[in-house]
Motif scaffolding. Structure first.
Motif, PDB file in Angstrom:
ATOM      1  N   HIS A   1      36.567  49.286  40.568  1.00 26.99           N
ATOM      2  CA  HIS A   1      37.058  48.540  39.405  1.00 26.99           C
ATOM      3  C   HIS A   1      36.550  47.098  39.446  1.00 26.99           C
ATOM      4  O   HIS A   1      36.264  46.555  40.510  1.00 26.99           O
TER       5      HIS A   1
ATOM      6  N   GLU B   1      43.393  45.869  34.127  1.00 26.24           N
ATOM      7  CA  GLU B   1      43.902  45.570  35.467  1.00 26.24           C
ATOM      8  C   GLU B   1      45.365  45.969  35.628  1.00 26.24           C
ATOM      9  O   GLU B   1      45.735  46.641  36.602  1.00 26.24           O
TER      10      GLU B   1
ATOM     11  N   SER C   1      38.201  44.444  38.799  1.00 25.73           N
ATOM     12  CA  SER C   1      39.230  43.515  39.274  1.00 25.73           C
ATOM     13  C   SER C   1      39.341  43.544  40.798  1.00 25.73           C
ATOM     14  O   SER C   1      39.602  44.592  41.395  1.00 25.73           O
TER      15      SER C   1
ATOM     16  N   CYS D   1      45.943  49.674  35.906  1.00 21.81           N
ATOM     17  CA  CYS D   1      45.545  50.191  37.222  1.00 21.81           C
ATOM     18  C   CYS D   1      46.602  49.888  38.279  1.00 21.81           C
ATOM     19  O   CYS D   1      46.905  50.730  39.133  1.00 21.81           O
TER      20      CYS D   1
ATOM     21  N   VAL E   1      42.789  44.815  41.896  1.00 25.93           N
ATOM     22  CA  VAL E   1      42.932  46.277  41.895  1.00 25.93           C
ATOM     23  C   VAL E   1      42.278  46.868  43.136  1.00 25.93           C
ATOM     24  O   VAL E   1      42.849  47.724  43.819  1.00 25.93           O
TER      25      VAL E   1
END
Length: 303
Positions: free
Chosen positions: A221, A195, A223, A198, A226
């Protein structure tokens, strides 16, 4: 599982050797046959050495337990493992310090090291090697001749916390159009990055004004944080593929759904998503999500 005899033989020891002998033999053999030192052709030998060491460690732990009858067996085993872990940590730190000293000598300021050497070391599986190479990369000056080499190797480098910061520092010295090309290549593997990595990349993406196609890996992703940041960077959701939109709709997170719904009014795939949008308008717990969903389907009376 290898026998004790075979394990002792692999490490070049006589049966019954103690922990210190096993440890020294393992370190000596591991350094000799490590793929980063001896090449990929020695991977099998290196694996056998690790397996032999694991077998002997287990045997030595068992021996410790048997020879400690006054202790509860579970307690004895725990103490033995703690002892081994402590010793191994000390060994790892000592070895890291030794290798760090050697690498600094070869990659220090007084030695000319090319980008190809640095990139090769960044692909190493040894964290100390990668750490020193990353530090050296951060201090290098940008040259236009680096572009092709970077593009050809960047996907082979694991962008963890050790590497990412120095790499971004290095790229920051390049002209914007070079940065955009390299960062777009890095972004292709964003789905597999941590995370924080990113988020750091997205920060650079804002500066470089990434297009939708560059942001797509971030939109898938795991997360939500993100994904939300990537969504905030989209001017619209017009170029986001249907499958990605459907996946985002199922996240059910307000931080994602509100900016997504705001940017979907002109998306050509909207007709395929009206059922899900109406469902959000009727029953999502967030007032903001319900309001934007109603606005999007053009039905103020939904729900």
């Amino acid at each position: 599982m290898k026998s004790l005899e075979a394990s002792y033989e692999i490490l070049g020891l006589q049966p019954g050797a103690g922990f210190e002998d096993v440890k020294k033999a393992f370190r000596r053999k591991a350094l000799l046959y490590h793929p980063d030192v001896a090449g990929e052709g020695c991977s099998l030998q290196f694996q056998q050495i690790n397996e032999a060491y694991a077998v002997l460690k287990r045997a030595l732990i068992d021996r410790f337990v048997v020879n400690a009858p006054s202790l509860d067996s579970a307690r004895a085993a725990a103490q033995a493992r703690e002892l081994f872990i402590k010793r191994e940590i000390e060994n790892i730190l000592q070895e890291a310090q030794r290798q760090l000293s050697e690498l600094i000598k070869t990659m220090g300021n007084d030695v000319e090291v090319g980008l190809s050497d640095v990139l090769l070391r960044l692909q190493s599986r040894h964290p100390v090697v990668r750490f020193v190479a990353a530090c050296h990369l951060g201090k290098m000056k940008w040259d236009v001749s680096f572009m092709d080499e970077l593009m050809g190797n960047i996907s082979k480098i694991a962008l963890d916390d050790v590497v990412l910061e120095p790499l971004l520092e290095f790229l920051g010295k390049a002209p914007a159009h070079f940065q955009s090309k390299v960062m777009a290549q890095i972004a292709k593997g964003a789905k597999d990055l941590e995370e924080e990595a990113c988020i750091k990349l997205l920060y650079w993406g804002k500066r470089l004004r990434w297009e939708t196609k560059t942001l797509l890996p971030f939109l898938t992703h795991d997360s939500n944080r993100v994904v939300a940041i990537a969504l905030s960077m989209l001017s619209s959701a017009d170029d986001v593929p249907l499958m990605v939109l459907m996946s985002l709709m199922e996240r059910n997170d307000e931080e994602i759904l509100v900016p997504l719904l705001k940017k979907m009014r002109t998306n050509r795939n909207l007709c395929y998503l009206r059922g899900r949008i109406r469902e959000l308008a009727r029953s999502h717990p967030s007032l903001g999500v319900r309001a934007w969903a109603k606005w999007l389907v053009g039905d103020a009376n939904v729900g």
